[in-house]
Enzyme design. Structure first.
Site, PDB file in Angstrom:
ATOM      1  N   GLU A 199      14.830  -1.924  17.744  1.00 47.75           N
ATOM      2  CA  GLU A 199      14.174  -0.623  17.839  1.00 47.75           C
ATOM      3  C   GLU A 199      13.686  -0.411  19.261  1.00 47.75           C
ATOM      4  OE1 GLU A 199      11.739   1.477  14.426  1.00 47.75           O
ATOM      5  OE2 GLU A 199      10.403   0.196  15.634  1.00 47.75           O
ATOM      6  N   ALA A 245      10.080   0.842   6.402  1.00 45.63           N
ATOM      7  CA  ALA A 245       9.254  -0.363   6.464  1.00 45.63           C
ATOM      8  C   ALA A 245       9.480  -1.108   7.778  1.00 45.63           C
ATOM      9  CB  ALA A 245       9.538  -1.249   5.256  1.00 45.63           C
ATOM     10  N   ARG A 246      10.440  -1.997   7.798  1.00 48.76           N
ATOM     11  CA  ARG A 246      10.812  -2.745   8.997  1.00 48.76           C
ATOM     12  C   ARG A 246      12.330  -2.787   9.083  1.00 48.76           C
ATOM     13  NH1 ARG A 246       6.316  -1.830  10.012  1.00 48.76           N
ATOM     14  NH2 ARG A 246       4.609  -3.266  10.580  1.00 48.76           N
ATOM     15  N   ARG A 305       0.844  -1.206   0.000  1.00 46.18           N
ATOM     16  CA  ARG A 305       0.000   0.000   0.000  1.00 46.18           C
ATOM     17  C   ARG A 305       0.871   1.246   0.000  1.00 46.18           C
ATOM     18  NH1 ARG A 305      -2.638  -3.235   3.758  1.00 46.18           N
ATOM     19  NH2 ARG A 305      -4.791  -3.782   3.275  1.00 46.18           N
ATOM     20  N   ILE A 306       1.906   1.231   0.846  1.00 48.67           N
ATOM     21  CA  ILE A 306       2.769   2.406   0.938  1.00 48.67           C
ATOM     22  C   ILE A 306       3.581   2.563  -0.331  1.00 48.67           C
ATOM     23  CG2 ILE A 306       4.698   3.442   2.200  1.00 48.67           C
ATOM     24  CD1 ILE A 306       3.606   1.885   4.692  1.00 48.67           C
ATOM     25  N   HIS A 338      10.984   6.317  14.214  1.00 49.01           N
ATOM     26  CA  HIS A 338       9.756   5.650  13.761  1.00 49.01           C
ATOM     27  C   HIS A 338       8.573   6.629  13.757  1.00 49.01           C
ATOM     28  CE1 HIS A 338       7.876   1.396  13.418  1.00 49.01           C
ATOM     29  NE2 HIS A 338       7.139   2.275  12.746  1.00 49.01           N
TER      30      HIS A 338
END
Length: 335
Positions: free
Chosen positions: A274, A245-246, A165-166, A293
């Site tokens: 993180e 993203a991740r 989606r992004i 983030h």
């Protein structure tokens, strides 16, 4: 389902007022029977379990407890989960899908601020704004004179990894700019790329031919350290890696090695782990720009997630189909 089904909130209580400001909360209560003072943080708490026994719609968000078999057994009438955030992986279990409970997510709404952040970073990185700011701060004088070769966004090549989606929203936002955009995604085909108006490339070719590479893939066993030492070595000198993203998509040790040479630059809004440990070299390397983030919904953007859920609740109460239903067969390759 009744005209105003019984609903309950399940999220961190402090988030409720941000996700559902007064106007949205009023709309939500107009279509579901909801006590806004009862917010579930623990499905084993007696008052929550008693309410679960009557709950037909669960309004979830960040901090939602795990929907395991025990929680679902306490909610025999549960028919729908409307999630006022992105990924549902953190709190759903296979039992949710086995019982046929409909799940909706505001992931599409959350995609917009991430895509906007990434667009801004791409354009700023194309001007080396982050490095120039550091040099200006250090010298307190312009560290150059005249036109700087190698900078600029005219015809800059941007490689988007992941037609998520992004990723798709970012491609839309990039379209008005004078950039050359390409896509890499093993699940996309040429027809999908053509609809997006970009060429589909193998990952290695995209890495070799892009001035900026931006990651928008989910973290799965197949994408763990998707960008490691070999992949980083393919990127041209002076190119930029962006990750919103991740964190685990990138091998940080390999990235640190490249950044220490000064050959590449990186903008990281997500990291692994993180947050980063306090002694991480990524905080100090001049080619690294790390943010906490924040690309996803923040501040007044969070109400957009609430609005998405309210609209889904209105559809549900009117008997219409959910617009943002989660397909469980796609969970393995989504965030």
């Amino acid at each position: 389902m009744p005209e105003r089904p019984q609903a309950m909130l399940a999220m961190t209580p402090q988030n409720v007022e941000h996700v559902f400001p007064p106007d949205l909360l009023a709309r939500l209560r107009a279509c579901v029977d909801l006590d806004p003072a009862l917010v579930a943080e623990d499905f084993t708490e007696p008052r929550v379990r008693e309410a679960l026994s009557r709950t037909e719609v669960l309004i979830t968000g960040w901090g939602c407890p795990l929907l395991d078999a025990a929680a679902l057994d306490a909610a025999p009438g549960l028919r729908a989960v409307l999630h006022a955030a992105g990924s549902v992986k953190g709190f759903t279990t296979p039992e949710v899908w086995r019982r046929g409970i409909a799940v909706s997510s505001a992931a599409a709404a959350n995609a917009l601020p991430v895509a906007e952040y990434t667009l801004a970073v791409i354009l700023l990185a194309g001007k080396d704004a982050f490095g120039a700011r550091d040099r200006l701060r250090a010298r307190r004088a312009f560290p150059y004179g005249g036109i700087l070769a190698g900078l600029g966004n005219h015809g800059r090549r941007v490689g988007v990894v992941g037609a998520s989606r992004i990723g798709r929203r970012l491609i839309e936002l990039l379209r008005p700019h004078d950039l050359a955009v390409a896509l890499a995604d093993p699940y996309a085909d040429a027809a999908q790329a053509a609809r997006l108006g970009v060429p589909l490339l193998p990952l290695d070719e995209l890495l070799r031919t892009s001035d900026t590479v931006t990651l928008h893939a989910p973290h799965t066993p197949e994408t763990h350290h998707l960008v490691g030492a070999r992949e980083l070595a393919l990127m041209p000198d002076g190119s930029v890696l962006i990750n919103t993203a991740r964190g685990a998509l990138v091998d940080h040790d390999a990235l640190v090695g490249e950044l220490r040479t000064g050959r590449l630059r990186a903008v990281l809004d997500v990291t692994d782990p993180e947050p980063l440990p306090a002694d991480s070299p990524l905080f100090d390397l001049p080619g690294a720009f790390v943010t906490p983030h924040l690309a996803g919904s923040q501040g007044n953007e969070v109400a957009r997630l609430g609005r998405t859920v309210v609209e889904e609740a209105e559809r549900l109460s009117s008997g219409a189909a959910l617009l943002h239903a989660v397909d469980p067969t796609e969970l393995d390759r989504t965030a």
